[in-house]
Write a protein that holds these residues in place. Structure first.
Motif, short mmCIF file in Angstrom:
data_model
loop_
_atom_site.label_atom_id
_atom_site.label_comp_id
_atom_site.label_asym_id
_atom_site.label_seq_id
_atom_site.Cartn_x
_atom_site.Cartn_y
_atom_site.Cartn_z
N VAL A 106 49.13 35.91 42.47
CA VAL A 106 47.96 36.05 43.35
C VAL A 106 47.22 34.71 43.35
O VAL A 106 47.09 34.06 42.30
N ARG A 107 46.77 34.28 44.52
CA ARG A 107 46.17 32.96 44.68
C ARG A 107 44.90 32.77 43.83
O ARG A 107 44.73 31.79 43.15
N TYR A 108 43.98 33.74 43.90
CA TYR A 108 42.72 33.59 43.19
C TYR A 108 42.46 34.74 42.22
O TYR A 108 42.62 35.91 42.58
N VAL A 109 42.03 34.37 41.02
CA VAL A 109 41.64 35.36 40.01
C VAL A 109 40.23 34.99 39.55
O VAL A 109 39.93 33.80 39.39
N SER A 110 39.39 35.98 39.36
CA SER A 110 38.07 35.73 38.80
C SER A 110 37.89 36.68 37.61
O SER A 110 37.98 37.90 37.77
N ALA A 155 39.23 41.69 35.74
CA ALA A 155 39.44 40.59 36.68
C ALA A 155 39.49 41.10 38.11
O ALA A 155 39.85 42.25 38.36
N ALA A 156 39.11 40.19 39.00
CA ALA A 156 39.29 40.42 40.44
C ALA A 156 40.44 39.55 40.88
O ALA A 156 40.52 38.38 40.50
N PHE A 157 41.35 40.13 41.67
CA PHE A 157 42.49 39.40 42.23
C PHE A 157 42.32 39.41 43.74
O PHE A 157 42.10 40.48 44.33
N MET A 158 42.38 38.23 44.37
CA MET A 158 42.14 38.22 45.82
C MET A 158 42.83 37.03 46.47
O MET A 158 43.23 36.08 45.80
N HIS A 159 42.89 37.08 47.81
CA HIS A 159 43.53 36.01 48.58
C HIS A 159 42.50 35.08 49.20
O HIS A 159 42.86 34.01 49.66
N SER A 160 41.23 35.50 49.23
CA SER A 160 40.22 34.74 49.96
C SER A 160 39.46 33.77 49.06
O SER A 160 38.85 34.16 48.06
N LYS A 164 36.38 34.48 46.30
CA LYS A 164 36.49 33.90 44.94
C LYS A 164 35.22 33.10 44.62
O LYS A 164 34.63 33.24 43.55
N GLU A 165 34.80 32.27 45.56
CA GLU A 165 33.61 31.44 45.35
C GLU A 165 32.36 32.31 45.16
O GLU A 165 31.55 32.05 44.27
N ALA A 166 32.26 33.34 45.97
CA ALA A 166 31.11 34.25 45.85
C ALA A 166 31.11 34.92 44.47
O ALA A 166 30.07 35.00 43.81
N LEU A 167 32.29 35.38 44.02
CA LEU A 167 32.36 36.08 42.73
C LEU A 167 32.00 35.17 41.57
O LEU A 167 31.36 35.59 40.61
N GLU A 168 32.43 33.92 41.64
CA GLU A 168 32.11 32.98 40.57
C GLU A 168 30.58 32.85 40.41
O GLU A 168 30.07 32.75 39.31
N ALA A 169 29.89 32.86 41.55
CA ALA A 169 28.42 32.79 41.49
C ALA A 169 27.82 34.12 41.06
O ALA A 169 26.91 34.18 40.23
N MET A 170 28.38 35.22 41.62
CA MET A 170 27.78 36.53 41.38
C MET A 170 27.87 36.99 39.94
O MET A 170 27.04 37.77 39.47
#
Ligand SMILES: *Cc1c(COP(=O)(O)O)cnc(C)c1O
Length: 367
Positions: free
Chosen positions: A52-56, A194-199, A203-209
């Motif tokens: 998956v491209r992005y993990v948070s 973790a959150a797994f996503m393509h967007s 990803k950027e929003a989650l890093e802040a949130m």
């Protein structure tokens, strides 16, 4: 003599020195949380492992799900199932959204895709299906419905870390997926998620949130809390990941012993993975439907032997007092209710001994 106590699960621990080696650096760097080296390494390794491209990473799975839902800025109603851990429903409701309860299917207890469309209104903004026990939702049908009605799909994949179909991690499905790395899950980081996503945007929003909505030292763009994974959790995640293949193969061996003991018995239904699915063998759910004993009788009988199976998931979340008001205005979910009243999750973990499995099965089958 009292028999050995067996719980539904037992966390796998890495060798003690492996963990202490992993955390040793933290005494040198003195960087304990806020996206440290361990955190970044685990994130990278999870991207590689799942494709998956992005993990948070998050402090726990619940916070991951609650924040994913917030990041999509959903409105109105969200279609989900009540046959799950209460966290799924809470993550929707705590975002000010209305959970709309869809029934489950009898085959693998995931959302009944034939019942979704009837629940869609002009208020509906998303579907939150659950890969319950690591049993997979009908993703193709869900995607088709979501595309037709312009809905987001966010999977509660708390049970599905390490589940692959056709060689691809199921965490690639939908707009995003949440995983839990709680100590009771097949893969754990003590607490974690973790959150797994393509967007890239999400990803950027989650890093802040997960860090109070702060986008820099002097800018805050979201009203959010604190849900960061710390370095000690990430270090445990790195150790668990190194041993995960072995973990799954031990679980598989134990699961297959249950299948051998309990399959072909009238009134007993097992959840055996489909042939194109690589399972993580996270749970051993057994449905007693038309069997000589009820689920509750079996749970009681096992408890007399100091064996504690769990009624995952009883009751369905739409029967909890906090959801009764919303649920009372909705259609019922009779299949979820029936399964919830008749299913029992038996002990399953890597270090569970074969003779204990045989003993558990003998108690169930009265041998
Ligand atoms: C464990 C679990 C969660 C919550 O995860 P935590 O890491 O415990 O916060 C959410 N949904 C389901 C289905 C779970 O089993």
């Amino acid at each position: 003599m009292e028999e050995k106590k067996i719980l539904v699960t037992c966390s796998s621990m890495p060798p003690f020195e492996e963990y202490t080696d992993e955390i040793k650096e933290l005494w040198e760097t003195v960087w304990l949380t806020n996206s440290g080296a361990k955190h970044r390494e685990l994130e990278r390794k999870l991207c590689d492992y799942t494709g998956v491209r992005y993990v948070s990473l998050f402090v726990n799975g619940h916070q991951a799900l609650e924040n994913i839902i917030a990041a999509y800025k959903l409105k109105g109603e969200v279609i989900t199932t009540p046959f799950t851990f209460v966290s799924t429903t809470h993550a929707i409701a705590r975002n000010g959204l209305k959970p709309v309860f869809c029934d489950i299917n009898r085959e693998n207890y995931t959302i009944d895709v034939s019942k979704i469309e009837a629940l869609i209104t002009k208020e509906t903004s998303a579907i939150v299906p659950v890969h319950v026990y690591g049993n997979l939702c009908d993703d193709e049908k869900i995607e088709e419905i979501a595309a037709k009605h312009g809905l987001k799909v966010i999977y509660d994949a708390a049970h599905a870390f390490g589940v692959f179909r056709g060689g691809r991690s199921v965490l690639n499905w939908g707009d995003a997926s949440m995983c839990s790395f709680h100590a009771t899950k097949a893969f754990h980081s003590i607490e974690g998620g973790a959150a797994f996503m393509h967007s890239a945007e999400i990803k950027e929003a989650l890093e802040a949130m997960k860090n109070f909505g702060m986008t820099s030292q002097e800018t805050t763009d979201y009203i959010a809390g604190n849900a960061k994974m710390n370095e000690f959790q990430a270090a445990m995640g790195l150790c668990s990941l190194r041993h995960f293949k072995d973990e799954v193969s031990k679980r598989k061996k134990n699961a297959e012993r249950y299948y051998a003991n309990l399959s072909g018995i009238e009134g007993i239904k097992l959840s055996v993975p489909l042939s194109d699915v690589e399972s993580n063998y996270a749970y051993m759910p057994v449905l007693f439907d038309g069997y000589s004993m009820t689920r509750d009788e079996i749970a009681g009988k096992l408890a007399e032997h100091n064996i504690y199976a769990r009624k995952y998931f009883f009751p369905p979340t739409n029967e909890f007092s906090c959801y009764r008001d919303i649920a009372s205005k909705q259609e019922g979910t009779p299949v979820a209710k029936h399964i919830s009243e008749n299913i029992l999750t038996l002990p399953l973990y890597a270090s569970l001994a074969a003779d204990d499995i045989d003993r558990i099965c003998a108690i169930i089958t009265n041998r």
